[in-house]
Design a protein around this motif. Structure first.
Motif: not given
Length: 605
Positions: A343-351, A429-431
Protein backbone atom coordinates in the motif's frame (compact mmCIF):
# COMPACT_ATOMS: atom_id res chain seq x y z
CA UNK A 1 12.70 -27.61 -0.43
CA UNK A 2 13.22 -26.66 -4.02
CA UNK A 3 12.41 -23.10 -5.08
CA UNK A 4 11.79 -21.79 -1.61
CA UNK A 5 11.15 -18.09 -1.57
CA UNK A 6 12.87 -17.91 1.76
CA UNK A 7 15.98 -19.98 1.04
CA UNK A 8 18.36 -17.05 0.96
CA UNK A 9 17.09 -15.70 4.23
CA UNK A 10 17.21 -19.21 5.68
CA UNK A 11 20.89 -19.76 4.98
CA UNK A 12 21.74 -16.62 6.91
CA UNK A 13 19.38 -17.41 9.75
CA UNK A 14 20.78 -20.93 10.08
CA UNK A 15 24.11 -19.47 11.17
CA UNK A 16 22.60 -17.72 14.16
CA UNK A 17 22.90 -19.20 17.62
CA UNK A 18 19.99 -20.88 19.34
CA UNK A 19 19.39 -17.91 21.63
CA UNK A 20 19.61 -15.50 18.70
CA UNK A 21 16.97 -17.48 16.84
CA UNK A 22 14.67 -17.70 19.86
CA UNK A 23 15.20 -14.00 20.53
CA UNK A 24 13.11 -13.34 17.42
CA UNK A 25 10.10 -14.59 19.40
CA UNK A 26 10.36 -11.74 21.94
CA UNK A 27 7.75 -9.53 20.20
CA UNK A 28 5.23 -12.32 20.78
CA UNK A 29 6.22 -12.70 24.44
CA UNK A 30 6.27 -9.02 25.48
CA UNK A 31 2.48 -8.52 25.70
CA UNK A 32 2.32 -11.11 28.48
CA UNK A 33 4.90 -9.66 30.86
CA UNK A 34 2.52 -9.87 33.82
CA UNK A 35 1.93 -13.59 33.31
CA UNK A 36 5.67 -14.20 32.92
CA UNK A 37 6.31 -12.27 36.14
CA UNK A 38 3.74 -14.38 38.01
CA UNK A 39 5.26 -17.57 36.61
CA UNK A 40 8.70 -16.29 37.65
CA UNK A 41 7.56 -15.69 41.23
CA UNK A 42 6.03 -19.18 41.40
CA UNK A 43 9.25 -20.55 39.94
CA UNK A 44 11.45 -18.87 42.55
CA UNK A 45 9.20 -20.03 45.40
CA UNK A 46 9.21 -23.63 44.11
CA UNK A 47 13.01 -23.59 43.68
CA UNK A 48 13.50 -22.16 47.18
CA UNK A 49 11.25 -24.86 48.64
CA UNK A 50 13.23 -27.55 46.81
CA UNK A 51 16.55 -26.13 48.05
CA UNK A 52 15.24 -26.07 51.66
CA UNK A 53 14.69 -29.83 51.73
CA UNK A 54 18.39 -30.93 52.02
CA UNK A 55 18.94 -28.51 54.93
CA UNK A 56 15.98 -30.09 56.76
CA UNK A 57 17.54 -33.53 56.25
CA UNK A 58 20.86 -32.29 57.67
CA UNK A 59 19.06 -31.02 60.77
CA UNK A 60 17.24 -34.34 61.14
CA UNK A 61 20.43 -36.39 60.83
CA UNK A 62 22.67 -34.28 63.06
CA UNK A 63 20.11 -33.33 65.73
CA UNK A 64 17.79 -36.33 65.58
CA UNK A 65 20.23 -39.19 65.04
CA UNK A 66 23.45 -37.66 66.36
CA UNK A 67 25.42 -38.47 69.52
CA UNK A 68 23.05 -36.43 71.74
CA UNK A 69 19.96 -38.47 70.78
CA UNK A 70 17.16 -38.37 73.38
CA UNK A 71 13.80 -36.70 74.08
CA UNK A 72 14.96 -33.54 72.33
CA UNK A 73 15.94 -35.57 69.27
CA UNK A 74 12.35 -36.85 69.00
CA UNK A 75 11.09 -33.28 69.14
CA UNK A 76 13.62 -32.29 66.49
CA UNK A 77 12.50 -35.16 64.25
CA UNK A 78 8.82 -34.17 64.70
CA UNK A 79 9.56 -30.51 63.97
CA UNK A 80 11.69 -31.44 60.97
CA UNK A 81 8.96 -33.57 59.43
CA UNK A 82 6.34 -30.90 60.05
CA UNK A 83 8.64 -28.40 58.37
CA UNK A 84 9.17 -30.84 55.47
CA UNK A 85 5.40 -31.18 55.00
CA UNK A 86 4.99 -27.39 55.02
CA UNK A 87 7.77 -27.08 52.44
CA UNK A 88 6.12 -29.77 50.31
CA UNK A 89 2.78 -27.91 50.47
CA UNK A 90 4.45 -24.67 49.36
CA UNK A 91 6.28 -26.57 46.62
CA UNK A 92 3.02 -28.13 45.38
CA UNK A 93 1.12 -24.83 45.26
CA UNK A 94 3.98 -22.97 43.56
CA UNK A 95 4.54 -25.79 41.03
CA UNK A 96 0.84 -25.97 40.15
CA UNK A 97 0.68 -22.18 39.70
CA UNK A 98 3.81 -22.25 37.53
CA UNK A 99 2.49 -25.15 35.42
CA UNK A 100 -0.86 -23.47 34.78
CA UNK A 101 0.67 -20.09 33.92
CA UNK A 102 3.38 -21.33 31.57
CA UNK A 103 0.99 -23.76 29.86
CA UNK A 104 -1.41 -20.86 29.27
CA UNK A 105 1.47 -18.80 27.91
CA UNK A 106 2.51 -21.62 25.59
CA UNK A 107 -0.98 -21.91 24.11
CA UNK A 108 -1.52 -18.13 23.92
CA UNK A 109 1.82 -17.29 22.30
CA UNK A 110 1.50 -20.16 19.82
CA UNK A 111 -1.97 -18.97 18.80
CA UNK A 112 -0.59 -15.44 18.32
CA UNK A 113 2.30 -16.69 16.19
CA UNK A 114 0.01 -18.81 14.01
CA UNK A 115 -2.36 -15.89 13.49
CA UNK A 116 0.48 -13.47 12.75
CA UNK A 117 2.20 -15.79 10.25
CA UNK A 118 -1.08 -16.61 8.50
CA UNK A 119 -2.09 -12.93 8.32
CA UNK A 120 1.34 -12.14 6.86
CA UNK A 121 1.18 -14.97 4.30
CA UNK A 122 -2.30 -14.10 3.00
CA UNK A 123 -1.09 -10.55 2.31
CA UNK A 124 1.75 -11.73 0.08
CA UNK A 125 1.67 -11.09 -3.65
CA UNK A 126 1.19 -13.98 -6.14
CA UNK A 127 4.98 -13.93 -6.69
CA UNK A 128 5.37 -15.48 -3.22
CA UNK A 129 2.99 -18.34 -4.08
CA UNK A 130 4.75 -18.91 -7.40
CA UNK A 131 7.88 -19.97 -5.54
CA UNK A 132 6.57 -21.33 -2.21
CA UNK A 133 4.72 -24.62 -1.77
CA UNK A 134 1.46 -24.44 0.19
CA UNK A 135 2.39 -27.57 2.14
CA UNK A 136 5.59 -25.89 3.30
CA UNK A 137 3.63 -22.97 4.72
CA UNK A 138 1.15 -25.33 6.40
CA UNK A 139 4.02 -27.30 7.96
CA UNK A 140 5.43 -24.13 9.45
CA UNK A 141 2.00 -23.13 10.76
CA UNK A 142 1.45 -26.50 12.46
CA UNK A 143 4.57 -28.54 13.19
CA UNK A 144 6.90 -25.60 13.83
CA UNK A 145 4.46 -23.68 16.01
CA UNK A 146 3.87 -26.85 18.06
CA UNK A 147 7.61 -27.03 18.78
CA UNK A 148 7.56 -23.40 19.89
CA UNK A 149 4.55 -24.15 22.09
CA UNK A 150 6.63 -26.85 23.80
CA UNK A 151 9.44 -24.38 24.45
CA UNK A 152 7.28 -21.50 25.69
CA UNK A 153 4.87 -23.71 27.63
CA UNK A 154 7.39 -26.15 29.10
CA UNK A 155 11.04 -25.76 28.20
CA UNK A 156 11.56 -22.11 29.22
CA UNK A 157 10.00 -22.84 32.60
CA UNK A 158 12.10 -25.98 33.07
CA UNK A 159 15.23 -24.16 31.97
CA UNK A 160 14.68 -21.33 34.47
CA UNK A 161 13.70 -23.73 37.25
CA UNK A 162 16.74 -25.92 36.76
CA UNK A 163 19.01 -22.89 36.37
CA UNK A 164 17.78 -21.64 39.76
CA UNK A 165 18.25 -25.10 41.27
CA UNK A 166 21.72 -25.35 39.73
CA UNK A 167 22.84 -21.94 41.03
CA UNK A 168 21.16 -22.37 44.43
CA UNK A 169 22.39 -25.93 44.82
CA UNK A 170 25.90 -24.91 43.85
CA UNK A 171 25.88 -22.09 46.41
CA UNK A 172 24.73 -24.49 49.12
CA UNK A 173 27.42 -26.98 48.11
CA UNK A 174 30.06 -24.31 48.80
CA UNK A 175 28.40 -23.50 52.13
CA UNK A 176 28.48 -27.20 53.05
CA UNK A 177 32.02 -28.01 51.82
CA UNK A 178 34.09 -25.49 49.84
CA UNK A 179 36.83 -28.04 49.10
CA UNK A 180 34.59 -30.72 47.62
CA UNK A 181 32.60 -28.05 45.75
CA UNK A 182 35.73 -26.60 44.12
CA UNK A 183 36.70 -30.07 42.92
CA UNK A 184 33.24 -30.80 41.51
CA UNK A 185 33.10 -27.42 39.72
CA UNK A 186 36.43 -28.06 38.04
CA UNK A 187 35.23 -31.44 36.84
CA UNK A 188 31.90 -30.04 35.61
CA UNK A 189 33.67 -27.41 33.49
CA UNK A 190 35.55 -30.19 31.73
CA UNK A 191 32.25 -32.05 31.26
CA UNK A 192 30.17 -29.15 29.89
CA UNK A 193 32.52 -28.18 27.02
CA UNK A 194 31.99 -31.36 24.93
CA UNK A 195 28.24 -31.25 25.68
CA UNK A 196 27.92 -27.70 24.27
CA UNK A 197 30.00 -28.51 21.19
CA UNK A 198 27.96 -31.61 20.45
CA UNK A 199 24.73 -29.63 21.01
CA UNK A 200 25.47 -27.53 17.91
CA UNK A 201 25.39 -30.68 15.79
CA UNK A 202 21.96 -31.53 17.25
CA UNK A 203 20.62 -28.09 16.28
CA UNK A 204 21.67 -28.47 12.63
CA UNK A 205 20.08 -31.90 12.43
CA UNK A 206 16.89 -30.54 14.05
CA UNK A 207 16.41 -27.96 11.31
CA UNK A 208 17.13 -30.54 8.60
CA UNK A 209 14.53 -32.84 10.14
CA UNK A 210 11.88 -30.10 10.14
CA UNK A 211 12.67 -29.25 6.50
CA UNK A 212 12.18 -32.87 5.42
CA UNK A 213 8.83 -33.04 7.23
CA UNK A 214 7.77 -29.84 5.45
CA UNK A 215 8.75 -31.36 2.09
CA UNK A 216 6.58 -34.40 2.79
CA UNK A 217 3.64 -32.16 3.77
CA UNK A 218 4.06 -30.09 0.59
CA UNK A 219 4.04 -33.22 -1.57
CA UNK A 220 0.95 -34.62 0.17
CA UNK A 221 -0.94 -31.32 -0.18
CA UNK A 222 -0.15 -31.09 -3.89
CA UNK A 223 -1.28 -34.65 -4.64
CA UNK A 224 -4.45 -34.52 -2.50
CA UNK A 225 -5.52 -31.38 -4.39
CA UNK A 226 -5.08 -33.21 -7.69
CA UNK A 227 -6.68 -36.57 -6.87
CA UNK A 228 -9.01 -36.73 -9.92
CA UNK A 229 -5.99 -36.28 -12.22
CA UNK A 230 -3.90 -38.79 -10.24
CA UNK A 231 -6.66 -41.40 -10.42
CA UNK A 232 -7.47 -40.68 -14.06
CA UNK A 233 -3.86 -41.49 -14.97
CA UNK A 234 -3.81 -44.45 -12.51
CA UNK A 235 -0.86 -43.01 -10.62
CA UNK A 236 -2.14 -43.87 -7.12
CA UNK A 237 0.60 -46.45 -6.56
CA UNK A 238 3.29 -44.15 -7.99
CA UNK A 239 2.22 -41.20 -5.81
CA UNK A 240 1.95 -43.41 -2.73
CA UNK A 241 5.53 -44.57 -3.33
CA UNK A 242 6.71 -40.97 -3.89
CA UNK A 243 5.18 -39.93 -0.57
CA UNK A 244 6.62 -43.01 1.13
CA UNK A 245 10.09 -42.09 -0.17
CA UNK A 246 9.66 -38.54 1.12
CA UNK A 247 8.46 -39.79 4.52
CA UNK A 248 11.33 -42.28 4.72
CA UNK A 249 13.77 -39.45 3.95
CA UNK A 250 12.24 -37.43 6.78
CA UNK A 251 12.47 -40.49 9.04
CA UNK A 252 16.16 -41.03 8.24
CA UNK A 253 16.92 -37.38 8.98
CA UNK A 254 14.91 -37.58 12.23
CA UNK A 255 16.78 -40.76 13.15
CA UNK A 256 20.12 -38.95 12.82
CA UNK A 257 18.75 -36.22 15.09
CA UNK A 258 17.46 -38.79 17.61
CA UNK A 259 20.80 -40.62 17.63
CA UNK A 260 22.65 -37.36 18.19
CA UNK A 261 20.30 -36.36 21.04
CA UNK A 262 20.55 -39.81 22.63
CA UNK A 263 24.34 -39.65 22.45
CA UNK A 264 24.29 -36.14 23.90
CA UNK A 265 22.14 -37.35 26.81
CA UNK A 266 24.39 -40.37 27.38
CA UNK A 267 27.55 -38.23 27.41
CA UNK A 268 25.95 -35.67 29.73
CA UNK A 269 24.70 -38.21 32.28
CA UNK A 270 27.87 -40.36 32.33
CA UNK A 271 30.26 -37.43 32.64
CA UNK A 272 28.19 -35.45 35.14
CA UNK A 273 27.36 -38.34 37.44
CA UNK A 274 30.88 -39.73 37.12
CA UNK A 275 32.23 -36.43 38.42
CA UNK A 276 29.67 -36.38 41.25
CA UNK A 277 30.34 -39.99 42.32
CA UNK A 278 34.07 -39.25 42.47
CA UNK A 279 33.49 -36.21 44.70
CA UNK A 280 31.08 -38.13 46.96
CA UNK A 281 33.73 -40.81 47.36
CA UNK A 282 36.03 -38.10 48.65
CA UNK A 283 33.22 -36.91 50.99
CA UNK A 284 32.71 -40.39 52.42
CA UNK A 285 36.39 -40.52 53.34
CA UNK A 286 36.07 -37.08 54.97
CA UNK A 287 33.25 -38.37 57.25
CA UNK A 288 35.31 -41.41 58.18
CA UNK A 289 38.23 -39.14 59.16
CA UNK A 290 35.88 -36.85 61.15
CA UNK A 291 36.38 -33.69 59.06
CA UNK A 292 32.65 -33.76 58.07
CA UNK A 293 29.49 -34.75 59.93
CA UNK A 294 27.04 -37.28 58.58
CA UNK A 295 24.47 -34.52 58.23
CA UNK A 296 26.90 -32.42 56.18
CA UNK A 297 27.56 -35.33 53.83
CA UNK A 298 23.83 -36.08 53.55
CA UNK A 299 23.15 -32.41 52.77
CA UNK A 300 26.03 -32.36 50.27
CA UNK A 301 24.73 -35.51 48.57
CA UNK A 302 21.22 -34.06 48.21
CA UNK A 303 22.50 -30.73 46.88
CA UNK A 304 24.85 -32.56 44.53
CA UNK A 305 21.86 -34.61 43.33
CA UNK A 306 19.87 -31.41 42.77
CA UNK A 307 22.77 -29.88 40.83
CA UNK A 308 23.25 -33.05 38.77
CA UNK A 309 19.52 -33.34 38.11
CA UNK A 310 19.43 -29.69 37.05
CA UNK A 311 22.30 -30.23 34.60
CA UNK A 312 20.62 -33.33 33.18
CA UNK A 313 17.33 -31.47 32.78
CA UNK A 314 19.11 -28.51 31.19
CA UNK A 315 20.72 -30.81 28.63
CA UNK A 316 17.24 -32.15 27.77
CA UNK A 317 15.89 -28.61 27.54
CA UNK A 318 18.84 -27.70 25.35
CA UNK A 319 17.78 -30.42 22.91
CA UNK A 320 14.23 -29.02 22.82
CA UNK A 321 15.62 -25.52 22.42
CA UNK A 322 17.70 -26.69 19.45
CA UNK A 323 14.55 -27.96 17.72
CA UNK A 324 12.57 -24.85 18.64
CA UNK A 325 15.37 -22.63 17.34
CA UNK A 326 15.07 -24.33 13.96
CA UNK A 327 11.28 -23.88 14.08
CA UNK A 328 11.63 -20.22 15.09
CA UNK A 329 14.05 -19.59 12.22
CA UNK A 330 11.61 -21.06 9.72
CA UNK A 331 8.66 -19.06 11.06
CA UNK A 332 10.65 -15.84 11.25
CA UNK A 333 11.77 -16.41 7.66
CA UNK A 334 8.12 -16.34 6.63
CA UNK A 335 7.49 -13.20 8.67
CA UNK A 336 10.58 -11.58 7.12
CA UNK A 337 9.35 -12.10 3.57
CA UNK A 338 8.17 -8.76 2.25
CA UNK A 339 5.68 -8.44 -0.59
CA UNK A 340 6.73 -6.24 -3.50
CA UNK A 341 3.10 -5.08 -3.72
CA UNK A 342 2.61 -2.60 -0.87
CA UNK A 343 0.00 0.00 0.00
CA UNK A 344 1.28 3.54 -0.65
CA UNK A 345 2.33 5.53 2.42
CA UNK A 346 -0.15 8.29 1.51
CA UNK A 347 -2.89 6.63 -0.58
CA UNK A 348 -5.06 8.73 -2.87
CA UNK A 349 -8.85 8.54 -3.09
CA UNK A 350 -10.75 7.71 -6.24
CA UNK A 351 -12.63 10.70 -7.66
CA UNK A 352 -16.46 10.72 -7.50
CA UNK A 353 -17.84 8.41 -10.16
CA UNK A 354 -21.15 8.45 -11.97
CA UNK A 355 -23.30 5.40 -12.66
CA UNK A 356 -21.64 4.41 -15.91
CA UNK A 357 -18.59 2.50 -14.65
CA UNK A 358 -14.87 3.14 -14.26
CA UNK A 359 -12.31 4.49 -16.72
CA UNK A 360 -9.22 2.33 -17.24
CA UNK A 361 -6.00 3.20 -19.03
CA UNK A 362 -2.66 1.46 -19.61
CA UNK A 363 0.21 3.60 -20.86
CA UNK A 364 3.22 1.88 -22.46
CA UNK A 365 3.09 -1.06 -20.01
CA UNK A 366 5.82 -3.71 -20.14
CA UNK A 367 5.89 -6.68 -17.76
CA UNK A 368 7.72 -9.97 -17.21
CA UNK A 369 6.84 -12.48 -14.52
CA UNK A 370 9.49 -12.70 -11.73
CA UNK A 371 9.83 -16.45 -12.31
CA UNK A 372 10.67 -15.90 -16.02
CA UNK A 373 12.18 -12.41 -16.30
CA UNK A 374 13.66 -13.04 -19.75
CA UNK A 375 10.19 -13.49 -21.32
CA UNK A 376 7.99 -10.41 -21.83
CA UNK A 377 4.36 -11.15 -20.94
CA UNK A 378 3.35 -7.62 -22.05
CA UNK A 379 5.44 -5.31 -24.24
CA UNK A 380 4.78 -1.57 -24.57
CA UNK A 381 1.03 -2.07 -24.29
CA UNK A 382 -1.26 0.98 -24.31
CA UNK A 383 -5.03 0.80 -23.94
CA UNK A 384 -7.84 3.17 -22.89
CA UNK A 385 -11.27 1.93 -21.86
CA UNK A 386 -14.06 4.48 -21.46
CA UNK A 387 -16.56 4.33 -18.55
CA UNK A 388 -19.37 1.91 -19.39
CA UNK A 389 -17.54 0.42 -22.37
CA UNK A 390 -17.41 -3.33 -22.97
CA UNK A 391 -14.07 -4.42 -24.40
CA UNK A 392 -13.30 -8.00 -25.42
CA UNK A 393 -9.70 -9.22 -25.35
CA UNK A 394 -8.94 -12.16 -27.63
CA UNK A 395 -5.84 -13.88 -28.92
CA UNK A 396 -3.96 -17.17 -28.81
CA UNK A 397 -2.84 -18.75 -25.52
CA UNK A 398 0.15 -16.94 -24.03
CA UNK A 399 -0.75 -13.65 -25.71
CA UNK A 400 -0.92 -11.84 -22.32
CA UNK A 401 -4.69 -11.65 -21.80
CA UNK A 402 -4.81 -13.01 -18.23
CA UNK A 403 -1.64 -11.06 -17.39
CA UNK A 404 -3.54 -7.89 -18.24
CA UNK A 405 -6.15 -8.76 -15.60
CA UNK A 406 -3.49 -9.58 -12.99
CA UNK A 407 -1.88 -6.17 -13.49
CA UNK A 408 -5.26 -4.40 -13.25
CA UNK A 409 -5.81 -6.12 -9.86
CA UNK A 410 -2.25 -5.16 -8.92
CA UNK A 411 -1.19 -8.70 -8.17
CA UNK A 412 2.01 -7.55 -9.87
CA UNK A 413 3.43 -4.16 -10.81
CA UNK A 414 4.70 -3.60 -14.36
CA UNK A 415 8.42 -3.01 -14.84
CA UNK A 416 7.60 -0.04 -17.09
CA UNK A 417 4.59 2.14 -17.81
CA UNK A 418 1.55 2.99 -15.68
CA UNK A 419 -2.03 1.81 -15.15
CA UNK A 420 -4.76 4.22 -14.03
CA UNK A 421 -8.27 3.75 -12.68
CA UNK A 422 -10.46 6.84 -13.07
CA UNK A 423 -7.31 8.82 -13.79
CA UNK A 424 -5.45 7.72 -10.60
CA UNK A 425 -2.33 5.55 -10.87
CA UNK A 426 -3.29 2.28 -9.19
CA UNK A 427 0.05 2.28 -7.32
CA UNK A 428 -1.24 5.40 -5.51
CA UNK A 429 -4.40 3.60 -4.36
CA UNK A 430 -4.88 1.55 -1.22
CA UNK A 431 -5.05 -2.11 -2.33
CA UNK A 432 -8.41 -2.56 -0.64
CA UNK A 433 -9.81 0.50 -2.45
CA UNK A 434 -8.50 -0.71 -5.81
CA UNK A 435 -9.70 -4.29 -5.53
CA UNK A 436 -13.06 -3.27 -4.06
CA UNK A 437 -13.72 -1.45 -7.35
CA UNK A 438 -13.06 -4.58 -9.42
CA UNK A 439 -15.11 -7.76 -9.75
CA UNK A 440 -13.64 -10.80 -11.45
CA UNK A 441 -14.94 -14.13 -12.70
CA UNK A 442 -11.76 -16.19 -13.13
CA UNK A 443 -11.22 -19.01 -15.58
CA UNK A 444 -10.42 -21.43 -12.73
CA UNK A 445 -13.33 -21.02 -10.33
CA UNK A 446 -12.54 -21.32 -6.62
CA UNK A 447 -15.29 -22.82 -4.46
CA UNK A 448 -14.74 -22.81 -0.69
CA UNK A 449 -15.62 -25.57 1.76
CA UNK A 450 -18.89 -23.92 2.76
CA UNK A 451 -22.53 -23.90 1.68
CA UNK A 452 -23.84 -22.28 -1.50
CA UNK A 453 -25.12 -19.20 0.34
CA UNK A 454 -21.72 -18.43 1.91
CA UNK A 455 -19.85 -19.13 -1.32
CA UNK A 456 -21.85 -16.47 -3.15
CA UNK A 457 -21.78 -14.13 -0.14
CA UNK A 458 -17.97 -14.15 -0.45
CA UNK A 459 -18.53 -11.40 -3.01
CA UNK A 460 -19.81 -9.08 -0.28
CA UNK A 461 -19.68 -10.28 3.31
CA UNK A 462 -22.56 -8.06 4.54
CA UNK A 463 -25.04 -9.09 1.83
CA UNK A 464 -28.46 -10.33 2.93
CA UNK A 465 -29.87 -13.73 1.96
CA UNK A 466 -32.32 -12.01 -0.38
CA UNK A 467 -29.48 -10.21 -2.19
CA UNK A 468 -27.58 -13.49 -2.56
CA UNK A 469 -30.64 -15.22 -4.03
CA UNK A 470 -31.24 -12.28 -6.41
CA UNK A 471 -27.74 -12.47 -7.95
CA UNK A 472 -27.96 -16.27 -8.09
CA UNK A 473 -31.07 -15.86 -10.26
CA UNK A 474 -29.21 -13.35 -12.47
CA UNK A 475 -26.35 -15.84 -12.90
CA UNK A 476 -28.73 -18.75 -13.72
CA UNK A 477 -27.57 -20.51 -10.54
CA UNK A 478 -30.80 -20.36 -8.52
CA UNK A 479 -32.48 -23.39 -10.07
CA UNK A 480 -29.64 -25.87 -9.59
CA UNK A 481 -28.95 -24.58 -6.07
CA UNK A 482 -32.61 -25.07 -5.15
CA UNK A 483 -32.36 -28.67 -6.36
CA UNK A 484 -29.46 -29.41 -3.96
CA UNK A 485 -30.42 -31.46 -0.85
CA UNK A 486 -30.46 -28.44 1.50
CA UNK A 487 -30.82 -25.75 -1.13
CA UNK A 488 -28.67 -22.71 -0.38
CA UNK A 489 -27.48 -24.37 2.85
CA UNK A 490 -26.01 -27.32 0.96
CA UNK A 491 -22.31 -27.95 1.55
CA UNK A 492 -20.55 -27.85 -1.82
CA UNK A 493 -17.58 -30.06 -0.90
CA UNK A 494 -13.91 -29.18 -0.81
CA UNK A 495 -13.04 -27.15 -3.93
CA UNK A 496 -16.67 -27.56 -5.07
CA UNK A 497 -16.33 -31.26 -5.95
CA UNK A 498 -20.11 -31.74 -5.71
CA UNK A 499 -20.73 -29.31 -8.57
CA UNK A 500 -20.14 -29.53 -12.30
CA UNK A 501 -17.74 -27.10 -13.98
CA UNK A 502 -20.62 -25.03 -15.32
CA UNK A 503 -22.29 -24.86 -11.91
CA UNK A 504 -19.07 -23.72 -10.27
CA UNK A 505 -18.71 -20.99 -12.86
CA UNK A 506 -22.24 -19.72 -12.27
CA UNK A 507 -21.50 -19.52 -8.53
CA UNK A 508 -18.44 -17.40 -9.40
CA UNK A 509 -20.52 -15.14 -11.65
CA UNK A 510 -23.10 -14.65 -8.89
CA UNK A 511 -20.29 -13.80 -6.47
CA UNK A 512 -18.94 -11.11 -8.82
CA UNK A 513 -22.41 -9.68 -9.42
CA UNK A 514 -23.03 -9.45 -5.67
CA UNK A 515 -19.91 -7.32 -5.31
CA UNK A 516 -21.49 -4.87 -7.81
CA UNK A 517 -18.18 -3.26 -8.89
CA UNK A 518 -17.76 -0.43 -11.41
CA UNK A 519 -15.19 -2.56 -13.30
CA UNK A 520 -16.01 -6.17 -14.20
CA UNK A 521 -13.35 -8.62 -15.45
CA UNK A 522 -14.62 -11.78 -17.12
CA UNK A 523 -11.88 -14.34 -17.75
CA UNK A 524 -13.47 -17.08 -19.89
CA UNK A 525 -16.62 -16.60 -17.77
CA UNK A 526 -18.76 -18.89 -19.92
CA UNK A 527 -16.13 -21.39 -21.04
CA UNK A 528 -17.40 -24.26 -18.86
CA UNK A 529 -21.10 -23.80 -19.64
CA UNK A 530 -23.27 -25.89 -21.92
CA UNK A 531 -25.18 -24.14 -24.69
CA UNK A 532 -28.35 -23.62 -22.63
CA UNK A 533 -26.52 -22.36 -19.53
CA UNK A 534 -24.33 -20.14 -21.69
CA UNK A 535 -27.41 -18.54 -23.22
CA UNK A 536 -28.88 -17.90 -19.75
CA UNK A 537 -25.64 -16.56 -18.29
CA UNK A 538 -24.87 -14.48 -21.37
CA UNK A 539 -28.17 -12.63 -21.07
CA UNK A 540 -27.57 -12.18 -17.32
CA UNK A 541 -24.08 -10.83 -17.94
CA UNK A 542 -25.35 -8.43 -20.58
CA UNK A 543 -27.81 -7.07 -18.04
CA UNK A 544 -25.07 -6.90 -15.40
CA UNK A 545 -22.76 -4.98 -17.75
CA UNK A 546 -25.19 -2.06 -17.86
CA UNK A 547 -23.74 0.83 -15.86
CA UNK A 548 -20.27 -0.64 -15.50
CA UNK A 549 -17.08 -1.06 -17.50
CA UNK A 550 -16.42 -4.63 -18.61
CA UNK A 551 -13.34 -6.40 -19.93
CA UNK A 552 -13.94 -9.85 -21.35
CA UNK A 553 -11.36 -12.53 -22.15
CA UNK A 554 -12.77 -15.25 -24.38
CA UNK A 555 -11.46 -17.87 -26.75
CA UNK A 556 -14.99 -18.55 -27.98
CA UNK A 557 -15.53 -15.59 -30.28
CA UNK A 558 -19.32 -16.05 -30.27
CA UNK A 559 -19.34 -14.60 -26.74
CA UNK A 560 -17.59 -11.35 -27.71
CA UNK A 561 -19.27 -10.38 -30.98
CA UNK A 562 -21.55 -7.86 -29.27
CA UNK A 563 -18.68 -6.09 -27.45
CA UNK A 564 -18.24 -2.37 -28.14
CA UNK A 565 -14.65 -3.06 -29.10
CA UNK A 566 -12.45 -6.11 -29.61
CA UNK A 567 -8.73 -6.03 -28.77
CA UNK A 568 -6.61 -8.71 -30.43
CA UNK A 569 -3.38 -9.58 -28.56
CA UNK A 570 -0.35 -11.53 -29.69
CA UNK A 571 3.00 -11.94 -27.89
CA UNK A 572 2.06 -9.34 -25.28
CA UNK A 573 1.09 -6.64 -27.77
CA UNK A 574 -2.16 -5.30 -29.21
CA UNK A 575 -2.05 -6.16 -32.90
CA UNK A 576 -5.64 -5.36 -33.95
CA UNK A 577 -8.56 -3.30 -32.65
CA UNK A 578 -12.13 -3.01 -33.94
CA UNK A 579 -15.55 -4.61 -34.04
CA UNK A 580 -16.20 -8.20 -35.04
CA UNK A 581 -17.24 -7.18 -38.56
CA UNK A 582 -14.33 -4.81 -39.15
CA UNK A 583 -11.75 -7.28 -37.86
CA UNK A 584 -13.09 -10.11 -40.00
CA UNK A 585 -12.94 -7.78 -43.01
CA UNK A 586 -9.34 -6.89 -42.08
CA UNK A 587 -8.28 -10.48 -42.75
CA UNK A 588 -5.67 -10.58 -39.95
CA UNK A 589 -5.18 -12.57 -36.74
CA UNK A 590 -8.81 -12.21 -35.61
CA UNK A 591 -10.11 -13.22 -39.03
CA UNK A 592 -8.00 -16.38 -38.90
CA UNK A 593 -9.24 -17.23 -35.40
CA UNK A 594 -12.84 -16.60 -36.50
CA UNK A 595 -12.42 -18.69 -39.64
CA UNK A 596 -11.06 -21.62 -37.60
CA UNK A 597 -13.80 -21.47 -34.96
CA UNK A 598 -16.78 -20.88 -37.20
CA UNK A 599 -15.51 -23.44 -39.72
CA UNK A 600 -15.29 -26.00 -36.91
CA UNK A 601 -18.79 -25.08 -35.79
CA UNK A 602 -20.15 -25.67 -39.30
CA UNK A 603 -18.28 -28.96 -39.58
CA UNK A 604 -19.68 -30.07 -36.20
CA UNK A 605 -23.18 -29.28 -37.37
Amino acid sequence: MTNRATSNNGSAAARQGTLAALKGLLPFLRPYGRQFAFAGIALVVAAAATLAIPYAFKQMIDLGFGASAGIKSIQHVNQTFLALFAVAAVLAIATAARFYTVSWLGERVTADIRSSVYRHVVNQSPEFFETTQTGEVLSRLTTDTTLIQTVVGTSISLALRNTLLFVGGLAMLFVTSPTLSAIIIGLLVLVVVPIVLFGRRVRTLSRDSQDRIADASALAGEILNAMPTVQAFTHEHLEANRFKSSVEGAFRTALRRIRARALLTLIAIVLVFGAIVFVLWLGAHAVLTGSMTGGDLGQFILYASIVAGAIGALSEVMGEAQRAAGAAERLLELLAVSSDIQDPVHPKALPPRGSIGAAVALRDVSFSYPSRPETAALAHLSLSVRPGETVAVVGPSGAGKSTLFQLLLRFYDPQAGAITLDGVDIRDLDLHTLRSAIGIVPQDTIIFSADAMENIRYGRADATDAEVIAVAKMAAAHEFIERLPQGYKSFLGERGVRLSGGQRQRIAIARALLKNPPLLLLDEATSALDAESERLVQSALEAAMVGRTTLIIAHRLATVQRADRIIVMEDGRIVETGTHASLVALGGVYANLAALQFHNVHVAH
